[in-house]
Design a protein around this motif. Sequence first.
Motif, mmCIF file in Angstrom:
data_model
loop_
_atom_site.group_PDB
_atom_site.id
_atom_site.type_symbol
_atom_site.label_atom_id
_atom_site.label_comp_id
_atom_site.label_asym_id
_atom_site.label_seq_id
_atom_site.Cartn_x
_atom_site.Cartn_y
_atom_site.Cartn_z
ATOM 1 N N TYR A 3 -11.056 1.728 -1.540
ATOM 2 C CA TYR A 3 -10.610 0.686 -2.467
ATOM 3 C C TYR A 3 -9.107 0.532 -2.279
ATOM 4 O O TYR A 3 -8.355 1.496 -2.378
ATOM 5 C CB TYR A 3 -10.939 1.053 -3.906
ATOM 6 N N ASP A 6 -3.231 -1.553 -3.546
ATOM 7 C CA ASP A 6 -2.074 -2.427 -3.352
ATOM 8 C C ASP A 6 -1.727 -2.497 -1.869
ATOM 9 O O ASP A 6 -2.048 -1.602 -1.099
ATOM 10 C CB ASP A 6 -0.877 -1.887 -4.137
ATOM 11 N N LYS A 27 -4.993 -6.322 -1.394
ATOM 12 C CA LYS A 27 -5.129 -5.765 -2.739
ATOM 13 C C LYS A 27 -6.484 -6.112 -3.350
ATOM 14 O O LYS A 27 -6.942 -7.249 -3.271
ATOM 15 C CB LYS A 27 -4.001 -6.289 -3.632
ATOM 16 N N ASN A 28 -7.120 -5.097 -3.953
ATOM 17 C CA ASN A 28 -8.410 -5.184 -4.639
ATOM 18 C C ASN A 28 -9.621 -5.316 -3.712
ATOM 19 O O ASN A 28 -10.740 -5.479 -4.188
ATOM 20 C CB ASN A 28 -8.433 -6.295 -5.689
#
Length: 75
Positions: A3, A6, A27-28
């Motif tokens: 995951y 950033d 990011k994400n």
Amino acid sequence: LRYNIDGEGIFIFVFPNGSQARLKIEKNDILVITKGAQHWFEVTPKRTIKLVRFYTSKNGWTPIYSCPFLKEKTN
């Protein structure tokens, strides 16, 4: 499972026929890499990334280097 909290980076994958694919993660993003898949990671020019890795066992991760140079450096 990875995951990306950033930043950004690029995963490079090698297919059984020898061809390669580059995947930019941002990011994400969530990334699942199949066990045994030949791959490596590069930073982008931003040189910032924060990844969280989730493991399926308490053993964690042990690299299997395919590049002869890396094999020599780690043995």
